[in-house]
Write a protein that holds these residues in place. Structure first.
Motif, PDB file in Angstrom:
ATOM      1  N   ASP A   2       0.873  -1.169   0.000  1.00 55.52           N
ATOM      2  CA  ASP A   2       0.000   0.000   0.000  1.00 55.52           C
ATOM      3  C   ASP A   2       0.916   1.226   0.000  1.00 55.52           C
ATOM      4  O   ASP A   2       1.630   1.459   0.971  1.00 55.52           O
ATOM      5  CB  ASP A   2      -0.863  -0.079   1.276  1.00 55.52           C
ATOM      6  CG  ASP A   2      -1.887   1.015   1.365  1.00 55.52           C
ATOM      7  OD1 ASP A   2      -2.117   1.697   0.356  1.00 55.52           O
ATOM      8  OD2 ASP A   2      -2.473   1.186   2.459  1.00 55.52           O
ATOM      9  N   SER A  28      -4.726  10.461  -3.399  1.00 53.85           N
ATOM     10  CA  SER A  28      -5.208  11.225  -2.238  1.00 53.85           C
ATOM     11  C   SER A  28      -4.115  12.003  -1.530  1.00 53.85           C
ATOM     12  O   SER A  28      -4.338  13.126  -1.101  1.00 53.85           O
ATOM     13  CB  SER A  28      -5.853  10.282  -1.220  1.00 53.85           C
ATOM     14  OG  SER A  28      -7.032   9.758  -1.733  1.00 53.85           O
ATOM     15  N   LYS A  29      -2.929  11.392  -1.375  1.00 46.68           N
ATOM     16  CA  LYS A  29      -1.905  12.049  -0.542  1.00 46.68           C
ATOM     17  C   LYS A  29      -0.899  12.830  -1.379  1.00 46.68           C
ATOM     18  O   LYS A  29       0.008  13.443  -0.846  1.00 46.68           O
ATOM     19  CB  LYS A  29      -1.164  11.024   0.330  1.00 46.68           C
ATOM     20  CG  LYS A  29      -2.038   9.988   0.967  1.00 46.68           C
ATOM     21  CD  LYS A  29      -3.046  10.582   1.933  1.00 46.68           C
ATOM     22  CE  LYS A  29      -4.143   9.567   2.176  1.00 46.68           C
ATOM     23  NZ  LYS A  29      -4.634   9.467   3.494  1.00 46.68           N
TER      24      LYS A  29
HETATM   25  C1  PLP Z   1      -1.662   3.783   4.178  1.00 44.50           C
HETATM   26  C2  PLP Z   1      -2.997   4.211   3.647  1.00 44.50           C
HETATM   27  N1  PLP Z   1      -3.631   3.429   2.768  1.00 44.50           N
HETATM   28  C3  PLP Z   1      -4.803   3.773   2.248  1.00 44.50           C
HETATM   29  C4  PLP Z   1      -5.442   4.938   2.615  1.00 44.50           C
HETATM   30  C5  PLP Z   1      -6.779   5.264   1.989  1.00 44.50           C
HETATM   31  O1  PLP Z   1      -6.693   6.430   1.236  1.00 44.50           O
HETATM   32  P1  PLP Z   1      -7.547   6.718  -0.084  1.00 44.50           P
HETATM   33  O2  PLP Z   1      -8.690   5.771  -0.107  1.00 44.50           O
HETATM   34  O3  PLP Z   1      -7.977   8.120   0.040  1.00 44.50           O
HETATM   35  O4  PLP Z   1      -6.614   6.492  -1.237  1.00 44.50           O
HETATM   36  C6  PLP Z   1      -4.845   5.765   3.565  1.00 44.50           C
HETATM   37  C7  PLP Z   1      -5.540   6.972   4.042  1.00 44.50           C
HETATM   38  O5  PLP Z   1      -5.210   7.581   5.015  1.00 44.50           O
HETATM   39  C8  PLP Z   1      -3.577   5.408   4.075  1.00 44.50           C
HETATM   40  O6  PLP Z   1      -2.918   6.174   4.950  1.00 44.50           O
END
Ligand code: PLP
Length: 479
Positions: A290, A322-323
């Motif tokens: 991830d 997202s990040k």
């Molecule tokens: C390590 C990690 N994986 C997955 C996610 C899910 O994020 P998103 O669904 O917005 O891509 C987050 C969100 O904080 C995360 O920190």
């Protein structure tokens, strides 16, 4: 969110009574259902509790609600115009749901943020608004041709976005993949959900990092999985722990977040990456990598992803926009063997018929645009600046009583402030002081820790936020 108008000629309590009556008539609160407590409602609406008491008594006087000691305030059955005796027991349905709820702390934090948007937020795991490429996205949206046909999308994801991601993964992460090995999902969360629900069965054992983001995900529990922990040090997990868990519990999958991990910010060392892969291929064990944070690296690229080093096809790689841009676009992706992508695309069709084409089109254009790399460079600089601010503030305010590792990327800092502080009391006191953080037990088993998401806070608020945390800790005599 609605709140009474203090300049209106109507009294506050009558406005609240009318607002609640409207909600009851619309079916938001059906006959027999419970209303929020007076105290909670007063907090939400920013009024005194006595004002809500008056509003409730108004509704009681017209028979719309009734209060019984011990069971709170409910919408009346008798005076409803509907056929009240046959109203389904909605709360029972909600309570009996087989989906496990989110951890209570997360619900408490999100309620506090809704009630008071002025809180300094170092709890939500996302970027602050100023870090998102809103200008670039607005330009793309104004230039993109309106699509002639807005039908359901390809369940594997919008083909031009998959093509752009093939180039992106190759260029920025050293991963060679193909469009047919990619599945676009609603954030990486949906990728995790699909993997957990479709590739595993109740009773299966899996391994996750401790602490980790996955720790807080009720989806593991809902799926009936047995979850085992891989403790972290400053270089990530110990690869041999994976082998031990396999021997003991026959784990079927390992979930790792090797780059600037949520919540600790740690980077899995290069040596351990290779060992993890050796063990995975020896045991034919799938690794879920991830990786939402790697492109936030402040000082040079992080080591190659497991996926780029994987020669035996052991790794499913999950990425996200997202990040590195904006979580509201809800764009995530998974690179996996074709059989898995096809299976999960079929499953996701049962959930949502595919993602909206519009954000996919925007992201496809942005990834290939000349604005993308400058955006990343700005993001890294700003995050590093915030990291420096939060570490300086912690040193100044806590004078050596807060232990932490300085992250070299990502948006989170993991901090230990005491052997075993009372998380609930510290969170409540911090909220009263105008600051909200992530209590450590949401993410892991070690007591005395907390997560500070500096990437979420505005730079100008970080000093005040950490001072508010220190004041809360002092008030509770934590040191
Ligand atoms: C390590 C990690 N994986 C997955 C996610 C899910 O994020 P998103 O669904 O917005 O891509 C987050 C969100 O904080 C995360 O920190």
């Amino acid at each position: 969110m609605w709140s009474p108008d203090r300049n209106s000629g109507t009294t506050l309590y009558m406005q609240i009574a009318e607002h609640l009556a409207q909600k009851i008539r619309c079916g938001e609160f059906p006959p027999g259902s419970g209303l929020p407590s007076e105290r909670k409602l007063a907090g939400q609406l920013g009024v005194n509790r006595s004002t809500v008491v008056l509003a409730f008594s108004e509704l009681r006087s017209i028979g719309l609600i009734e209060s019984r000691s011990g069971s709170g305030t409910r919408v009346s059955l008798a005076d409803s115009e509907e056929t009240p005796k046959h109203t389904p027991n909605w709360s029972q349905y909600a309570d009996d749901s087989s989906m496990v709820r989110n951890p209570p702390f997360l619900r408490k934090i999100s309620e506090a943020l809704q009630q008071n948007p002025e809180l300094i937020d170092m709890a939500s795991g996302q970027l602050s608004g100023d870090l998102a490429p809103t200008q670039e996205i607005a330009e793309i949206m104004s230039q993109n041709r309106p699509m002639s046909y807005l039908g359901y999308d390809n369940p594997q994801g919008y083909p031009p976005l998959r093509e752009a991601l093939v180039r992106y993964l190759n260029r920025h992460r050293g991963i060679d993949t193909t469009e047919s090995s990619l599945l676009i999902t609603s954030g990486s969360q949906q990728s995790l959900y699909l993997i957990i629900r479709c590739l595993l069965s109740p009773g299966d054992a899996v391994a996750i990092e401790d602490p980790s983001y996955c720790f807080s995900l009720p989806m593991f529990q809902t799926a009936g999985l047995r979850v085992f922990r891989l403790p972290l040090d400053q270089h990530g997990v110990q690869p041999e722990d994976i082998r031990q868990l396999y021997k003991k519990h026959r784990i079927k999958m390992v979930f790792l977040n090797p780059n600037y991990q949520n919540p600790t910010g740690t980077l899995l060392s290069e040596e351990r990456r290779r060992k993890v892969l050796d063990i995975a291929s020896e045991l034919a064990l799938p690794i879920i990598e991830d990786d939402p944070y790697s492109l936030t690296a402040y000082d040079g690229e992080p080591p190659a992803p497991l996926k780029a080093l994987d020669t035996t096809g052991s790794v499913i790689y999950i990425g996200s926009f997202s990040k590195i841009a904006a979580s509201g676009l809800r764009i995530g992706w998974m690179a996996a063997p074709r059989a898995i992508v096809e299976r999960l695309a079929d499953a996701r069709q049962q959930m949502d018929f595919g993602l909206s084409v519009i954000p996919q089109q925007v992201v496809a254009t942005f990834l290939d645009s000349p604005q993308f790399v400058p955006h990343l460079e700005r993001l890294r600089r700003e995050l590093q600046f915030k990291r420096d601010m939060v570490t300086a503030a912690l040193r100044r305010e806590f004078q050596g009583r807060a232990e932490f590792l300085e992250p070299r990327g990502g948006i989170h800092l993991w901090c230990k402030i005491g052997a075993d502080y009372n998380e609930n009391r510290l969170l409540e006191q911090s909220i009263r002081n105008g600051f909200v953080f992530g209590p450590g037990s949401v993410y892991g088993s070690e007591p005395g820790c907390l997560r500070l998401t500096f990437g979420r806070a505005n730079a100008g608020d970080i000093d005040r936020g950490i001072a508010a945390l220190r004041e809360a800790a002092e008030k509770l005599d934590l040191f």
